[in-house]
Scaffold this active site. Structure first.
Site, PDB file in Angstrom:
ATOM      1  N   ASN A 166       1.004   3.254 -10.161  1.00 44.72           N
ATOM      2  CA  ASN A 166       0.837   1.935 -10.773  1.00 44.72           C
ATOM      3  C   ASN A 166      -0.653   1.605 -10.774  1.00 44.72           C
ATOM      4  O   ASN A 166      -1.206   1.231  -9.745  1.00 44.72           O
ATOM      5  CB  ASN A 166       1.625   0.890  -9.975  1.00 44.72           C
ATOM      6  CG  ASN A 166       1.434  -0.516 -10.537  1.00 44.72           C
ATOM      7  OD1 ASN A 166       0.841  -0.695 -11.596  1.00 44.72           O
ATOM      8  ND2 ASN A 166       1.944  -1.514  -9.825  1.00 44.72           N
ATOM      9  N   LYS A 174      -2.082  -0.820 -12.052  1.00 39.47           N
ATOM     10  CA  LYS A 174      -2.365  -2.256 -12.109  1.00 39.47           C
ATOM     11  C   LYS A 174      -3.441  -2.493 -13.184  1.00 39.47           C
ATOM     12  O   LYS A 174      -3.416  -1.807 -14.205  1.00 39.47           O
ATOM     13  CB  LYS A 174      -2.755  -2.788 -10.723  1.00 39.47           C
ATOM     14  CG  LYS A 174      -1.688  -2.410  -9.669  1.00 39.47           C
ATOM     15  CD  LYS A 174      -1.821  -3.107  -8.361  1.00 39.47           C
ATOM     16  CE  LYS A 174      -0.714  -2.631  -7.424  1.00 39.47           C
ATOM     17  NZ  LYS A 174      -0.709  -3.315  -6.139  1.00 39.47           N
ATOM     18  N   HIS A 184       7.540  -6.871  -9.952  1.00 40.06           N
ATOM     19  CA  HIS A 184       6.521  -6.528  -8.949  1.00 40.06           C
ATOM     20  C   HIS A 184       6.102  -7.801  -8.203  1.00 40.06           C
ATOM     21  O   HIS A 184       6.041  -8.880  -8.798  1.00 40.06           O
ATOM     22  CB  HIS A 184       5.313  -5.894  -9.642  1.00 40.06           C
ATOM     23  CG  HIS A 184       4.352  -5.288  -8.672  1.00 40.06           C
ATOM     24  ND1 HIS A 184       3.449  -6.035  -7.955  1.00 40.06           N
ATOM     25  CD2 HIS A 184       4.178  -4.001  -8.267  1.00 40.06           C
ATOM     26  CE1 HIS A 184       2.752  -5.225  -7.155  1.00 40.06           C
ATOM     27  NE2 HIS A 184       3.175  -3.989  -7.338  1.00 40.06           N
ATOM     28  N   GLU A 204       3.339  -8.891  -7.361  1.00 35.32           N
ATOM     29  CA  GLU A 204       2.200  -9.599  -7.961  1.00 35.32           C
ATOM     30  C   GLU A 204       2.654 -10.453  -9.140  1.00 35.32           C
ATOM     31  O   GLU A 204       2.116 -11.530  -9.388  1.00 35.32           O
ATOM     32  CB  GLU A 204       1.120  -8.589  -8.377  1.00 35.32           C
ATOM     33  CG  GLU A 204       0.360  -8.071  -7.162  1.00 35.32           C
ATOM     34  CD  GLU A 204      -0.158  -6.661  -7.285  1.00 35.32           C
ATOM     35  OE1 GLU A 204      -0.284  -6.144  -8.407  1.00 35.32           O
ATOM     36  OE2 GLU A 204      -0.430  -6.051  -6.228  1.00 35.32           O
ATOM     37  N   GLU A 241       8.921  -2.699  -1.810  1.00 42.09           N
ATOM     38  CA  GLU A 241       7.490  -2.909  -1.576  1.00 42.09           C
ATOM     39  C   GLU A 241       7.308  -4.174  -0.733  1.00 42.09           C
ATOM     40  O   GLU A 241       7.215  -5.281  -1.291  1.00 42.09           O
ATOM     41  CB  GLU A 241       6.750  -3.083  -2.903  1.00 42.09           C
ATOM     42  CG  GLU A 241       6.785  -1.868  -3.797  1.00 42.09           C
ATOM     43  CD  GLU A 241       5.565  -1.797  -4.708  1.00 42.09           C
ATOM     44  OE1 GLU A 241       4.888  -0.771  -4.687  1.00 42.09           O
ATOM     45  OE2 GLU A 241       5.284  -2.780  -5.423  1.00 42.09           O
ATOM     46  N   GLY A 297      -1.632  -3.243  -0.748  1.00 39.58           N
ATOM     47  CA  GLY A 297      -3.084  -3.364  -0.824  1.00 39.58           C
ATOM     48  C   GLY A 297      -3.741  -3.812   0.469  1.00 39.58           C
ATOM     49  O   GLY A 297      -4.898  -4.223   0.471  1.00 39.58           O
ATOM     50  N   SER A 320       0.434   0.530   0.408  1.00 39.13           N
ATOM     51  CA  SER A 320      -0.605   1.262   1.138  1.00 39.13           C
ATOM     52  C   SER A 320      -0.224   2.714   1.434  1.00 39.13           C
ATOM     53  O   SER A 320      -0.515   3.241   2.503  1.00 39.13           O
ATOM     54  CB  SER A 320      -0.968   0.521   2.439  1.00 39.13           C
ATOM     55  OG  SER A 320      -1.492  -0.763   2.144  1.00 39.13           O
TER      56      SER A 320
HETATM   57  P1  13P Z   1      -0.992  -0.266  -2.894  1.00 37.30           P
HETATM   58  O1  13P Z   1      -0.586   1.170  -2.880  1.00 37.30           O
HETATM   59  O2  13P Z   1      -2.393  -0.484  -3.389  1.00 37.30           O
HETATM   60  O3  13P Z   1      -0.709  -0.937  -1.577  1.00 37.30           O
HETATM   61  O4  13P Z   1      -0.075  -1.007  -3.976  1.00 37.30           O
HETATM   62  C1  13P Z   1       1.288  -0.844  -3.907  1.00 37.30           C
HETATM   63  C2  13P Z   1       1.880  -1.401  -5.133  1.00 37.30           C
HETATM   64  O5  13P Z   1       1.885  -2.593  -5.334  1.00 37.30           O
HETATM   65  C3  13P Z   1       2.404  -0.455  -6.122  1.00 37.30           C
HETATM   66  O6  13P Z   1       3.143  -1.112  -7.097  1.00 37.30           O
END
Ligand code: 13P
Length: 253
Positions: free
Chosen positions: A14, A16, A96, A98, A167, A173, A213
């Site tokens: 992903n 992002k 997601h 976010e 997640e 992150g 992460s």
């Molecule tokens: P990270 O791997 O940066 O923690 O992000 C995870 C994520 O949100 C994948 O969709």
């Protein structure tokens, strides 16, 4: 995303809102042959890169990071599941954290997006996960059950395949990942909820991925308990070398 008798593990990158346009070609060149008989690889780029990644994707699956909950109409700024398909996507990330926290997507909106994705023939990758307060309060199982129940929308049984990504918000992150042992327990709870709320044809077959992460260094521990079917990777997936190292650490046979 994956047809039956195809790979039983999944790795999704992903991106992002990352990678400059000139980074797309070299990245795809580095990974486009990486999918194996056991692990399918998907890339979820920003929308403007969909066609380019699909054209350079080889055996890889291209996924949207989000989609509208309608197929067309006066929805400025939105992209429909059918448009994603037309650009070469076969899957789409839905719900997601976010999207839920930064853009106010409720469980009801997520359920509608799930329906729209399935109706358009995309494999939905439904994200669920608790925040730290919920985990510290010991309410993880109930929280995830509620998210799964809310997403068990009509029409879901028509999906060829559904992928679920666990997640935890506190791991995204942050550099703080779940442990393999924690995943074994939580994935067991998720499976129970799927049996309770999911259409019977998907309750057992839904792949459960972990995200939060994930790095080449912690992959081996995360897969050690055999609870998860792969990963949804954010930060580490921006480096094609790290993505390939995670793939290697997942074991290829
Ligand atoms: P990270 O791997 O940066 O923690 O992000 C995870 C994520 O949100 C994948 O969709």
């Amino acid at each position: 995303m994956i047809r039956s008798a195809m790979p039983n593990r999944h790795l999704i990158a992903n991106w992002k809102m990352n990678l400059p346009p000139e980074g797309v070609g070299p990245y795809m060149e580095a990974i486009h042959r990486a999918a194996s008989a056991r692990v399918s690889i998907a890339v979820a780029p920003p929308f403007p890169y969909l066609k380019e990644t699909a054209g350079k994707g080889g055996d890889l699956i291209i996924a949207g990071q989000n989609c509208a909950d309608h197929e067309s109409g006066a929805f400025t700024g939105e992209v429909s599941p059918g448009m994603l398909r037309a650009c070469g996507a076969r899957a789409v990330i839905v719900g997601h954290s976010e999207r839920r926290s930064l853009y106010g997507e409720s469980d009801a909106v997520v359920a509608r997006k799930l329906s729209a994705a399935v109706a358009a023939g995309l494999t939905p990758v439904l994200c669920i996960g608790e925040d730290l307060r919920t985990r510290d309060a010991g309410h993880v199982s109930r929280f995830l059950a509620d998210q799964i129940k809310a997403a068990a929308t009509s029409g879901l049984e028509a999906a060829k395949e559904i992928v679920l990504a666990y997640e935890p918000v506190w791991a995204i992150g942050t550099g703080r990942n779940a442990s393999g042992a924690m995943l074994a327990e939580t994935v067991g709870q998720i499976r129970e909820s799927l049996e309770r709320f999911w259409p019977v044809n998907h309750a057992k077959s839904t792949a459960i991925l972990y995200g939060g992460s994930v790095t080449p260094e912690n992959t081996a521990d995360l897969v050690a308990h055999g609870a998860i079917d792969g990963f949804l990777v954010g930060g580490a997936s921006l480096d094609s070398g790290k993505l390939l190292a995670i793939l290697a650490a997942m074991g290829r046979d």
